[in-house]
Design a protein around this motif. Structure first.
Motif, mmCIF file in Angstrom:
data_model
loop_
_atom_site.group_PDB
_atom_site.id
_atom_site.type_symbol
_atom_site.label_atom_id
_atom_site.label_comp_id
_atom_site.label_asym_id
_atom_site.label_seq_id
_atom_site.Cartn_x
_atom_site.Cartn_y
_atom_site.Cartn_z
ATOM 1 N N SER A 87 -13.906 2.887 -5.022
ATOM 2 C CA SER A 87 -14.683 4.128 -4.961
ATOM 3 C C SER A 87 -16.168 3.869 -4.808
ATOM 4 O O SER A 87 -16.913 4.700 -4.276
ATOM 5 N N ARG A 88 -16.619 2.687 -5.269
ATOM 6 C CA ARG A 88 -18.035 2.348 -5.212
ATOM 7 C C ARG A 88 -18.407 1.481 -4.012
ATOM 8 O O ARG A 88 -19.574 1.126 -3.836
ATOM 9 N N ALA A 89 -17.426 1.143 -3.199
ATOM 10 C CA ALA A 89 -17.695 0.325 -2.018
ATOM 11 C C ALA A 89 -18.437 1.145 -0.966
ATOM 12 O O ALA A 89 -18.340 2.375 -0.919
ATOM 13 N N ALA A 90 -19.180 0.465 -0.125
ATOM 14 C CA ALA A 90 -19.901 1.144 0.952
ATOM 15 C C ALA A 90 -18.913 1.809 1.901
ATOM 16 O O ALA A 90 -17.933 1.183 2.316
ATOM 17 N N PRO A 91 -19.138 3.060 2.264
ATOM 18 C CA PRO A 91 -18.219 3.779 3.166
ATOM 19 C C PRO A 91 -18.470 3.441 4.629
ATOM 20 O O PRO A 91 -18.776 4.314 5.447
ATOM 21 N N ASP A 92 -18.347 2.167 4.953
ATOM 22 C CA ASP A 92 -18.678 1.711 6.302
ATOM 23 C C ASP A 92 -17.495 1.117 7.049
ATOM 24 O O ASP A 92 -17.655 0.543 8.119
ATOM 25 N N GLY A 93 -16.289 1.227 6.472
ATOM 26 C CA GLY A 93 -15.101 0.727 7.142
ATOM 27 C C GLY A 93 -14.788 -0.727 6.884
ATOM 28 O O GLY A 93 -13.763 -1.223 7.345
ATOM 29 N N THR A 94 -15.643 -1.430 6.140
ATOM 30 C CA THR A 94 -15.374 -2.845 5.874
ATOM 31 C C THR A 94 -14.610 -3.060 4.572
ATOM 32 O O THR A 94 -14.222 -4.183 4.279
ATOM 33 N N THR A 95 -14.410 -1.999 3.811
ATOM 34 C CA THR A 95 -13.595 -2.083 2.599
ATOM 35 C C THR A 95 -12.590 -0.948 2.602
ATOM 36 O O THR A 95 -12.958 0.225 2.776
ATOM 37 N N ILE A 96 -11.318 -1.289 2.431
ATOM 38 C CA ILE A 96 -10.254 -0.305 2.295
ATOM 39 C C ILE A 96 -9.428 -0.696 1.077
ATOM 40 O O ILE A 96 -9.603 -1.782 0.519
ATOM 41 N N THR A 97 -8.540 0.176 0.660
ATOM 42 C CA THR A 97 -7.692 -0.146 -0.488
ATOM 43 C C THR A 97 -6.287 0.383 -0.262
ATOM 44 O O THR A 97 -6.102 1.432 0.366
ATOM 45 N N ILE A 98 -5.328 -0.360 -0.736
ATOM 46 C CA ILE A 98 -3.939 0.091 -0.728
ATOM 47 C C ILE A 98 -3.606 0.590 -2.135
ATOM 48 O O ILE A 98 -4.141 0.106 -3.134
ATOM 49 N N GLY A 99 -2.759 1.587 -2.209
ATOM 50 C CA GLY A 99 -2.346 2.114 -3.508
ATOM 51 C C GLY A 99 -1.010 2.802 -3.374
ATOM 52 O O GLY A 99 -0.410 2.830 -2.291
ATOM 53 N N HIS A 100 -0.561 3.402 -4.467
ATOM 54 C CA HIS A 100 0.752 4.048 -4.434
ATOM 55 C C HIS A 100 0.815 5.235 -5.381
ATOM 56 O O HIS A 100 -0.209 5.732 -5.854
ATOM 57 N N TRP A 101 2.032 5.686 -5.601
ATOM 58 C CA TRP A 101 2.314 6.839 -6.464
ATOM 59 C C TRP A 101 1.602 6.724 -7.805
ATOM 60 O O TRP A 101 1.052 7.698 -8.309
ATOM 61 N N GLY A 102 1.574 5.527 -8.371
ATOM 62 C CA GLY A 102 0.925 5.349 -9.665
ATOM 63 C C GLY A 102 -0.584 5.387 -9.570
ATOM 64 O O GLY A 102 -1.252 6.126 -10.302
ATOM 65 N N THR A 103 -1.153 4.621 -8.655
ATOM 66 C CA THR A 103 -2.610 4.477 -8.602
ATOM 67 C C THR A 103 -3.312 5.714 -8.073
ATOM 68 O O THR A 103 -4.420 6.037 -8.511
ATOM 69 N N HIS A 104 -2.691 6.415 -7.111
ATOM 70 C CA HIS A 104 -3.370 7.538 -6.474
ATOM 71 C C HIS A 104 -2.719 8.890 -6.772
ATOM 72 O O HIS A 104 -3.011 9.880 -6.106
ATOM 73 N N CYS A 105 -1.869 8.906 -7.792
ATOM 74 C CA CYS A 105 -1.305 10.164 -8.283
ATOM 75 C C CYS A 105 -1.302 10.160 -9.811
ATOM 76 O O CYS A 105 -2.110 10.829 -10.435
ATOM 77 N N LEU A 106 -0.430 9.357 -10.410
ATOM 78 C CA LEU A 106 -0.256 9.375 -11.857
ATOM 79 C C LEU A 106 -1.531 9.052 -12.626
ATOM 80 O O LEU A 106 -1.821 9.677 -13.648
ATOM 81 N N ASN A 107 -2.288 8.077 -12.146
ATOM 82 C CA ASN A 107 -3.485 7.661 -12.887
ATOM 83 C C ASN A 107 -4.470 8.797 -13.090
ATOM 84 O O ASN A 107 -5.212 8.833 -14.079
ATOM 85 N N GLY A 108 -4.489 9.742 -12.167
ATOM 86 C CA GLY A 108 -5.403 10.867 -12.295
ATOM 87 C C GLY A 108 -5.073 11.779 -13.458
ATOM 88 O O GLY A 108 -5.941 12.514 -13.942
ATOM 89 N N ALA A 109 -3.824 11.755 -13.922
ATOM 90 C CA ALA A 109 -3.416 12.580 -15.058
ATOM 91 C C ALA A 109 -3.381 11.797 -16.360
ATOM 92 O O ALA A 109 -3.349 12.390 -17.441
ATOM 93 N N ILE A 110 -3.400 10.471 -16.265
ATOM 94 C CA ILE A 110 -3.217 9.631 -17.451
ATOM 95 C C ILE A 110 -4.529 9.079 -17.981
ATOM 96 O O ILE A 110 -4.742 8.992 -19.193
ATOM 97 N N TYR A 111 -5.435 8.729 -17.085
ATOM 98 C CA TYR A 111 -6.686 8.075 -17.471
ATOM 99 C C TYR A 111 -7.879 9.018 -17.341
ATOM 100 O O TYR A 111 -7.872 9.949 -16.525
ATOM 101 N N GLN A 112 -8.900 8.745 -18.121
ATOM 102 C CA GLN A 112 -10.202 9.378 -17.939
ATOM 103 C C GLN A 112 -10.975 8.509 -16.949
ATOM 104 O O GLN A 112 -11.611 7.539 -17.317
ATOM 105 N N LEU A 113 -10.862 8.858 -15.688
ATOM 106 C CA LEU A 113 -11.389 8.017 -14.630
ATOM 107 C C LEU A 113 -12.846 8.330 -14.322
ATOM 108 O O LEU A 113 -13.309 9.455 -14.508
#
Length: 328
Positions: free
Chosen positions: A84-110
């Motif tokens: 989330s803090r990486a430069a939005p220039d296309g040189t950094t991307i991330t892979i994630g899944h059901w847990g990281t980009h769905c469940l974590n939003g309800a479980i953690y204080q992000l």
């Protein structure tokens, strides 16, 4: 991560966005550096394996290596913050899944919002398997549910930690079957699976890509796949509908995102590169062997990933919150 100008990548993106994928490699020579793909789990795990397969073939489209960076900790939230803090220039991307980009939003204080990443592509979906220790008395899912109802005071289910996909799936299973059993948290699915094989715990809800080898070797017992259709790589395992528990659909879908604010033209180029990788026969074969289903091309792009993620959040956040699932 040090701040870098996005001009070199943007020059590539503006030129490549209107070109066929076959031309991307030449245009990629203007990029400042290789792309880094942040993987939120350790090397060798299911998400890491998928990331490395896609990254290998993405380089054919962008003309440079896609470097894997494993950033572990707190069920993927450490990686999420980094991305989330990486430069939005296309040189950094991330892979994630059901847990990281769905469940974590309800479980953690992000310190970031899982909904605000720029979607690039939905790459695959793989169901869970309901599995048990090899000497569990139950022979099928109905018998397993009956066994849990009479042994709930001592029955145990292994998870990859509080709030993990295995934990949430177990809670959903309990709600649908009116069963009660204890959850045993581990530091990952690997250690939990080892204890299941050794008979120290009774059941698990595990990614098919992680436990299929053990199922095939007979070191764990399988009861059902949490999908409406059988796995091509394991056609003998019944679906939950066939096994008597219709509607228990749980899938570890995986996607690739860029930091919030990444320009649409850059996202378009990255999306085309990922989709080109997913069209490769070798990638499709490898994913199938891992129990992963690649969506059709019209369901792979940024809009498809955004819609799928939104639908999953609407389904799972109420379940997580009603069960009061919190991270330790």
């Amino acid at each position: 991560m040090p701040s870098m100008s996005r001009r070199p990548f943007l020059q590539f993106a503006l030129g490549a966005a209107t070109l066929p994928l076959a031309s991307l490699g030449a245009r990629a020579e203007t990029m400042a550096r290789p792309i880094t793909m942040i993987v939120p789990f350790a090397a060798g795990g299911p998400t890491d394996v998928l990331a490395r397969i896609v990254a290998e073939y993405m380089r054919n489209a962008v003309g440079h290596p896609v470097i894997i960076e494993n950033v572990t900790g707190a069920s993927g939230t450490v990686a999420g913050l980094r991305a989330s803090r990486a430069a939005p220039d296309g040189t950094t991307i991330t892979i994630g899944h059901w847990g990281t980009h769905c469940l974590n939003g309800a479980i953690y204080q992000l310190q970031y919002d899982v909904r605000e990443f720029a979607p690039i592509a939905l790459i695959a979906s793989g169901p869970q398997l309901i599995i048990g220790r090899p000497d569990l008395p139950a022979k099928n899912l109905k018998e397993l549910i009956a066994w849990l109802k009479t042994n709930g005071d001592k029955a145990t289910a292994g998870t990859a930690g509080p709030g993990s996909g295995a934990h949430v799936a177990g809670v959903f299973f309990q709600q649908l079957t009116a069963t009660d059993f204890s959850f045993v948290p581990y530091r990952g699915a690997g250690p939990a699976l080892n204890d299941l094989m050794a008979g120290h715990i009774d059941i698990m809800f595990d990614q098919a890509s992680n436990s299929l080898p053990q199922v095939k070797s007979g070191t764990v017992k399988s009861f059902a796949v949490t999908a409406s259709s059988r796995l091509a790589s394991a056609p003998d395992i019944p679906t939950v509908d066939e096994a008597g528990l219709p509607g228990l659909y749980i899938a570890y879908w995986h996607g690739i995102w860029a930091p919030k604010g990444t320009p649409a033209d850059i996202v378009s180029v990255l999306s085309k590169a990922v989709m080109a990788a997913l069209a490769e026969p070798a990638v499709r074969q490898r994913f199938a062997e891992l129990g992963q289903e690649i969506p059709p091309p019209d369901k792979q792009g940024p809009a498809a990933l955004r819609d799928h993620q939104t639908a999953e959040i609407e389904k799972w956040w109420p379940i997580v919150k009603s069960a009061n699932i919190k991270a330790d």
